[in-house]
Design a protein around this motif. Structure first.
Motif, PDB file in Angstrom:
ATOM      1  N   PHE A 208      73.769  50.247  47.450  1.00 44.15           N
ATOM      2  CA  PHE A 208      73.473  51.800  47.474  1.00 44.15           C
ATOM      3  C   PHE A 208      74.382  52.582  47.427  1.00 44.15           C
ATOM      4  CE2 PHE A 208      74.481  50.377  51.760  1.00 44.15           C
ATOM      5  CZ  PHE A 208      75.357  51.320  52.434  1.00 44.15           C
TER       6      PHE A 208
ATOM      7  N   VAL B  93      69.852  53.006  54.883  1.00 46.18           N
ATOM      8  CA  VAL B  93      71.041  52.868  54.170  1.00 46.18           C
ATOM      9  C   VAL B  93      71.642  54.413  53.926  1.00 46.18           C
ATOM     10  CG1 VAL B  93      70.092  50.858  52.705  1.00 46.18           C
ATOM     11  CG2 VAL B  93      69.457  53.265  51.895  1.00 46.18           C
TER      12      VAL B  93
ATOM     13  N   SER C 170      68.443  45.460  45.127  1.00 42.85           N
ATOM     14  CA  SER C 170      68.156  44.337  46.225  1.00 42.85           C
ATOM     15  C   SER C 170      67.817  42.962  45.839  1.00 42.85           C
ATOM     16  CB  SER C 170      67.414  45.166  47.096  1.00 42.85           C
ATOM     17  OG  SER C 170      65.850  45.300  46.804  1.00 42.85           O
ATOM     18  N   THR C 171      68.154  42.161  46.668  1.00 48.13           N
ATOM     19  CA  THR C 171      67.896  40.719  46.451  1.00 48.13           C
ATOM     20  C   THR C 171      67.827  40.028  47.814  1.00 48.13           C
ATOM     21  OG1 THR C 171      68.316  38.698  45.038  1.00 48.13           O
ATOM     22  CG2 THR C 171      70.167  39.729  46.172  1.00 48.13           C
ATOM     23  N   ASN C 172      67.348  38.746  47.880  1.00 44.86           N
ATOM     24  CA  ASN C 172      67.184  37.927  49.025  1.00 44.86           C
ATOM     25  C   ASN C 172      67.181  36.742  48.880  1.00 44.86           C
ATOM     26  OD1 ASN C 172      64.502  36.973  48.811  1.00 44.86           O
ATOM     27  ND2 ASN C 172      63.910  39.241  49.276  1.00 44.86           N
TER      28      ASN C 172
ATOM     29  N   VAL D  94      77.455  47.962  49.863  1.00 42.26           N
ATOM     30  CA  VAL D  94      76.776  46.836  50.039  1.00 42.26           C
ATOM     31  C   VAL D  94      76.623  46.693  51.318  1.00 42.26           C
ATOM     32  CG1 VAL D  94      78.773  45.088  49.953  1.00 42.26           C
ATOM     33  CG2 VAL D  94      76.234  44.339  49.394  1.00 42.26           C
TER      34      VAL D  94
ATOM     35  N   THR E 200      69.501  39.019  53.027  1.00 45.66           N
ATOM     36  CA  THR E 200      69.017  40.008  51.978  1.00 45.66           C
ATOM     37  C   THR E 200      70.314  40.743  51.705  1.00 45.66           C
ATOM     38  OG1 THR E 200      68.593  41.641  53.752  1.00 45.66           O
ATOM     39  CG2 THR E 200      66.839  40.190  53.344  1.00 45.66           C
ATOM     40  N   LEU E 201      70.084  41.376  50.560  1.00 43.75           N
ATOM     41  CA  LEU E 201      71.425  42.305  50.074  1.00 43.75           C
ATOM     42  C   LEU E 201      70.848  43.554  49.555  1.00 43.75           C
ATOM     43  CD1 LEU E 201      74.643  41.273  48.311  1.00 43.75           C
ATOM     44  CD2 LEU E 201      72.943  42.821  47.285  1.00 43.75           C
ATOM     45  N   ASN E 202      71.807  44.669  49.775  1.00 45.23           N
ATOM     46  CA  ASN E 202      71.138  45.914  49.236  1.00 45.23           C
ATOM     47  C   ASN E 202      72.335  46.573  48.788  1.00 45.23           C
ATOM     48  OD1 ASN E 202      70.500  48.792  49.622  1.00 45.23           O
ATOM     49  ND2 ASN E 202      68.603  48.218  49.899  1.00 45.23           N
TER      50      ASN E 202
ATOM     51  N   SER F 139      69.169  53.427  46.935  1.00 44.14           N
ATOM     52  CA  SER F 139      69.209  51.886  46.781  1.00 44.14           C
ATOM     53  C   SER F 139      69.040  51.737  45.318  1.00 44.14           C
ATOM     54  CB  SER F 139      68.425  51.086  47.675  1.00 44.14           C
ATOM     55  OG  SER F 139      68.189  49.767  47.163  1.00 44.14           O
TER      56      SER F 139
ATOM     57  N   HIS G 272      74.637  41.868  60.423  1.00 41.08           N
ATOM     58  CA  HIS G 272      74.851  42.706  59.281  1.00 41.08           C
ATOM     59  C   HIS G 272      76.314  42.904  58.784  1.00 41.08           C
ATOM     60  CE1 HIS G 272      71.055  44.124  60.971  1.00 41.08           C
ATOM     61  NE2 HIS G 272      70.623  44.376  59.597  1.00 41.08           N
TER      62      HIS G 272
END
Length: 204
Positions: free
Chosen positions: A116, A36, A125-127, A172, A112-114, A122, A88
């Motif tokens: 930062f 990231v 985050s979640t998925n 994101v 998934t999501l990040n 970061s 991505h």
């Protein structure tokens, strides 16, 4: 003398294995952060805010930074260390202009999501599994913006997952597992119809 030499070699081997283990653990722990961080570095010249861009693994010959690409529209963002089993997208946003609404439409499978900020830090985050299989429907806002929205129109926050942060300049990185031919589009125009990174519009 031979026994002493063998013991010395054994000690050296043990120390070598110990150091190798430490290095390996360090790589596992810091690889996501480096990824990231590189993603943010790739945005040294800001991408257009609230526009999702395809991201792909960096290849030999790619420009190190987007700022190195002159007089050409940005079609994708090359980033180091992206997992080729995923497709991505990356989108930069600035909460000083208001909250951002992140959602998907018509995407299936594991994602998934990040979120930062500068330096690859970061902060959320979640998925898909954490989200109980539901499509992404996330609102990112400052605490002040959330308080204002609740005061003026609390109903507009219904059915939204909420992330409150004081970090205003952020991005994101969203990815989808390439399974059963499910993948994010690889063009900017097509991507805007499945992954939405847009200023939040409150209900009237």
């Amino acid at each position: 003398q031979l026994s002493v030499t063998r013991r010395s070699l054994l000690v050296v081997a043990i120390i070598g294995l110990f150091l190798a283990a430490i290095i390996h653990i360090g790589i596992l722990l810091f690889a996501p952060r480096l990824s990231v961080n590189d993603a943010w570095d790739a945005l040294a010249v800001p991408l257009e805010p609230f526009v999702a861009y395809p991201a792909r693994p960096m290849q030999p010959g790619d420009a190190t930074h987007i700022r190195d690409i002159e007089d050409e529209p940005i079609s994708d963002v090359p980033i180091k260390d992206l997992d080729p089993q995923f497709s991505h997208t990356i989108c930069r946003f600035d909460l000083r202009t208001g909250p951002v609404h992140l959602r998907t439409e018509g995407l299936e499978g594991f994602w998934t999501l990040n979120l930062f900020s500068a330096g690859g830090i970061s902060f959320f985050s979640t998925n898909e599994q954490v989200n109980a299989g539901k499509p992404l429907n996330l609102l990112v806002a400052t605490p002040q913006q959330v308080a204002s929205m609740r005061t003026n129109n609390s109903a507009s926050l219904d059915n939204l997952d909420l992330v409150e942060t004081d970090i205003e300049d952020a991005a994101v990185l969203f990815r989808v597992y390439r399974e059963h031919e499910t993948a994010l589009p690889d063009t900017v125009s097509e991507l805007q119809s499945v992954f939405f990174c847009t200023p939040f519009q409150q209900n009237p």
